[in-house]
Design an enzyme around this catalytic site. Structure first.
Site, PDB file in Angstrom:
ATOM      1  N   HIS A   1      -5.689   4.861   6.880  1.00  0.00           N
ATOM      2  CA  HIS A   1      -4.702   5.519   5.395  1.00  0.00           C
ATOM      3  C   HIS A   1      -3.489   5.926   6.285  1.00  0.00           C
ATOM      4  O   HIS A   1      -3.261   6.668   5.534  1.00  0.00           O
ATOM      5  CB  HIS A   1      -5.550   7.105   5.308  1.00  0.00           C
ATOM      6  CG  HIS A   1      -6.522   7.076   4.387  1.00  0.00           C
ATOM      7  ND1 HIS A   1      -6.876   6.899   3.532  1.00  0.00           N
ATOM      8  CD2 HIS A   1      -7.892   7.654   4.864  1.00  0.00           C
ATOM      9  CE1 HIS A   1      -8.275   6.358   3.206  1.00  0.00           C
ATOM     10  NE2 HIS A   1      -9.185   7.174   4.085  1.00  0.00           N
TER      11      HIS A   1
ATOM     12  N   GLU B   1       1.293   5.773   0.222  1.00  0.00           N
ATOM     13  CA  GLU B   1       0.839   6.738   0.415  1.00  0.00           C
ATOM     14  C   GLU B   1       1.330   7.973  -0.542  1.00  0.00           C
ATOM     15  O   GLU B   1       2.650   8.149  -1.050  1.00  0.00           O
ATOM     16  CB  GLU B   1       0.145   7.616   2.156  1.00  0.00           C
ATOM     17  CG  GLU B   1      -0.207   5.936   2.820  1.00  0.00           C
ATOM     18  CD  GLU B   1      -1.847   6.007   2.562  1.00  0.00           C
ATOM     19  OE1 GLU B   1      -2.157   6.881   2.381  1.00  0.00           O
ATOM     20  OE2 GLU B   1      -2.007   5.297   2.959  1.00  0.00           O
TER      21      GLU B   1
ATOM     22  N   ASP C   1       1.065  -1.247  -0.285  1.00  0.00           N
ATOM     23  CA  ASP C   1      -0.067  -0.146  -0.158  1.00  0.00           C
ATOM     24  C   ASP C   1       0.787   1.727  -0.291  1.00  0.00           C
ATOM     25  O   ASP C   1       1.872   1.420   0.531  1.00  0.00           O
ATOM     26  CB  ASP C   1      -1.104   0.275   0.884  1.00  0.00           C
ATOM     27  CG  ASP C   1      -1.980   1.222   1.047  1.00  0.00           C
ATOM     28  OD1 ASP C   1      -2.779   0.978   0.412  1.00  0.00           O
ATOM     29  OD2 ASP C   1      -1.514   2.008   1.832  1.00  0.00           O
TER      30      ASP C   1
ATOM     31  N   ASP D   1      -2.564   0.178   6.420  1.00  0.00           N
ATOM     32  CA  ASP D   1      -3.520  -0.734   5.196  1.00  0.00           C
ATOM     33  C   ASP D   1      -3.583  -1.714   4.882  1.00  0.00           C
ATOM     34  O   ASP D   1      -4.087  -2.805   3.880  1.00  0.00           O
ATOM     35  CB  ASP D   1      -3.684   0.281   4.237  1.00  0.00           C
ATOM     36  CG  ASP D   1      -4.449   1.582   5.193  1.00  0.00           C
ATOM     37  OD1 ASP D   1      -4.936   1.702   5.976  1.00  0.00           O
ATOM     38  OD2 ASP D   1      -4.638   2.483   3.571  1.00  0.00           O
TER      39      ASP D   1
END
Length: 641
Positions: free
Chosen positions: A184, A45, A43, A189
């Protein structure tokens, strides 16, 4: 080493013994169980939604196999600029937090090593994998090409709207009671996605998704009853060959071929790659798939044709009835005529072209010859001496027939017409092309383009039939031809052809002398009875396949009993109708100063004269033939390996 294969007339009995001993499938046949697959759930960001103008701020990944966590990867990444305020609110990652974090140039190699050889998993994988690929391209790292699984697509397959309002990670984590709540942040995540992945795989297992190979097509919109039959492909060899789908009564439903891998080709019938409703219906009926491994792609294609002709499977649409392919015959009567027939017979004086794909195409060829030559069109057999009181038909009054039925044209004069027709059929179609080109030019000048297209199609039908007969005739009269071609591994692929039929094939590796194998192939090859030329001793499409293989670059003729050549001015050398007109006629078309369309013709003294085309409205004609493909004329002499 070498492998010699003797080809029988038909492989109709290529069926495994139902009472044979059971065979334990290998892991390669079964695939890789999901419990043995290493997944790296990742994952990211980022500072925005597009990798073109945004950057990664955090990477989190979890490596799992068989439900066990093998390792975790987490790091902040310096994006090289400030983090937008709305991203700070969403993720909690501020610009201050990223001061001193390593840039992506330092982080990416470590992540690629962490995920080496694993299957990448992400929720909305196009987003995360897209950023990683863009980062690899910017930093000069080659993307390793890991298989990618998107949990969003898996969820759409097995999670209904009644269970979850949407397929967001937070909704799925709540549905499956994930041990980590998504917030998040990359690692959290990723950890939640691991639980979601395991829950989705548990739901997919009853649908037959138990191996990595199944997972690759798990999101395909395939009916469950079709997907469950994917086991029909288990145990099939990973070689070229032919496959037969059989029904509940052991009847052959469909015959297909694969020039690379039988197993992969049959598996495609149980995925969304198969779009034909007829094939989906066939798969629902099928109970078994029988493989017929082949040494070469050519052998596979020819085996397919012969099996289709032998079984006439109801789900095959091509090549089922080769005996129905018509020919155009110039009869051997005192006053020959043209007819469409189903068989080439040994008749002195008879001439054939074809075979044609349909009776309508054969009829177009007949009409093309009638348009070009004043040969009779009546169907009755005429006596050598006309009967008293005979009357001519309207074609004689129009000048399209010499009326041999009434005695107005004798055997010698009519024989001259027949010789010209025979010459156009067997050697040089220039007279037919010129007659049709004049007609096309006249129709185009009057803007009757649909009629001009009909004339073009008629010419094309004749040229295709004449070219096929001229290509078939040399092979049809050749008792034996041996050819060889280099294979990809440096060895030799050897083919034995007798009277246009594949009689045997062999493969020889690069370390083996091919000459003993060729001698063995010639001694053990199928004995083929000669046919009546131009028909060969094989299915017409089989001869087409053999000719296409023989004409490939690198093919060498090892031995041939008779010269193998085609007429220099044959229909094959002219190509299609447009090319033929461009090659033979256009150089002689011109527009006079007064607007008349004329055709340049040689005068008796060798100078160039002109003939005005019969055009009612005098206006220039433009033929759009600039892009026509011109096929070079050539004669194929025997070549020696």
């Amino acid at each position: 080493m070498s492998t010699v294969r003797r080809l029988r007339p038909v492989w109709a009995d290529a069926t495994p013994d139902p009472a044979g001993r059971p065979v334990q499938l290998t892991l390669e046949d079964l695939g890789t169980p999901l419990s043995d697959v290493t997944f790296v759930v990742v994952d990211l960001e980022t500072t925005g939604g597009t990798p073109a103008d945004c950057a990664i701020t955090e990477i989190g990944a979890v490596k799992v196999r068989g439900g066990e966590v093998l390792g975790e990867f987490q790091t902040l990444v310096d994006p090289g600029g400030p983090v937008p305020p709305f991203i700070q609110v969403l993720t909690g990652i501020t610009t201050t937090m990223l001061i001193g974090a390593p840039p992506i140039e330092q982080v990416l190699p470590s992540f690629l090593e962490f995920s080496r050889g694993a299957v990448l998993v992400a929720h909305n994988a196009p987003f995360d994998i897209g950023f990683l690929k863009a980062a690899a391209a910017r930093t000069g790292h080659a993307w390793p090409g890991n298989q990618v699984v998107d949990t969003v697509r898996l969820a759409r397959r097995v999670v209904t709207r009644d269970e979850a309002p949407n397929h967001k990670l937070s909704s799925l984590a709540n549905l499956f009671h994930a041990t980590v709540t998504p917030n998040h942040r990359a690692l959290s995540d990723a950890q939640a996605t691991v639980d979601v992945l395991h829950a989705l795989l548990a739901r997919l297992a009853p649908l037959g998704v138990t191996h990595l190979e199944d997972l690759a097509t798990a999101t395909d919109p395939v009916p469950q009853d079709v997907r469950r039959k994917r086991t029909l492909a288990d145990g099939l060899p990973d070689t070229p060959g032919v496959y037969l789908f059989r029904g509940p009564g052991d009847e052959v439903l469909y015959v297909g071929t694969s020039t690379t891998s039988l197993r992969q080709r049959v598996r495609s019938y149980f995925t969304s790659a198969e779009k034909r409703s007829r094939m989906i219906e066939m798969v629902r009926v099928a109970h078994r798939v029988d493989p017929v491994p082949c040494a070469t792609p050519l052998e596979a294609r020819i085996r397919e044709l012969r099996l289709i002709a032998a079984h006439s499977p109801r789900y095959n649409r091509r090549s089922r009835f080769p005996e129905r392919m018509p020919w155009v015959r110039l009869t051997s009567e005192p006053y020959p005529r043209l007819s469409v027939v189903r068989e080439v017979k040994d008749e002195d004086g008879a001439t054939y072209i074809g075979p044609f794909s349909s009776a309508s195409t054969a009829q177009l060829a007949v009409e093309a010859l009638h348009e070009s030559f004043p040969i009779r069109q009546c169907t009755r057999r005429l006596p050598l001496v006309a009967l008293a009181g005979s009357s001519a038909c309207v074609l004689a009054e129009m000048g399209k027939c010499g009326a041999p039925c009434t005695g107005h044209q004798g055997v010698v004069d009519y024989g001259d017409v027949v010789d010209r027709v025979r010459h156009a059929m067997l050697a040089d179609p220039a007279a037919v092309v010129e007659a049709h080109a004049d007609r096309i030019a006249w129709l185009a000048a009057q803007e009757r383009f649909e009629e001009a297209a009909t004339v073009r199609d008629r010419l094309g039908g004749f040229l295709r039939g004449a070219a096929r007969a001229q290509r078939f005739a040399p092979l049809a009269t050749c008792p034996e031809l041996v050819a060889a071609r280099r294979s990809d591994d440096g060895g030799w692929e050897i083919v034995l052809v007798r009277y246009g039929r594949l009689a045997g094939t062999a493969r020889v590796d690069r370390r083996t002398d091919p000459r003993p194998t060729i001698a063995t192939l010639q001694a053990t090859g199928e004995q083929v009875e000669p046919a009546v030329a131009p028909a060969t001793a094989a299915h017409p499409e089989e001869t087409d396949l053999i000719l296409a293989w023989l004409e490939k670059p690198g093919v060498r003729l090892v031995a041939v009993d008779v010269p193998w050549a085609c007429p220099v001015r044959s229909a094959e050398s002219l190509g299609d109708a447009t090319t033929a007109v461009a090659t033979l006629v256009r150089p002689r078309l011109a527009t006079a100063d007064d607007g008349r369309v004329v055709q340049l013709v040689p005068a008796s003294d060798g100078s160039a004269g002109e003939r005005e085309l019969d055009i009612t409205e005098a206006r220039p004609v433009t033929l759009d033939l600039d892009d026509a493909r011109v096929i070079p004329i050539s004669v194929r002499p025997p070549r020696t390996a």
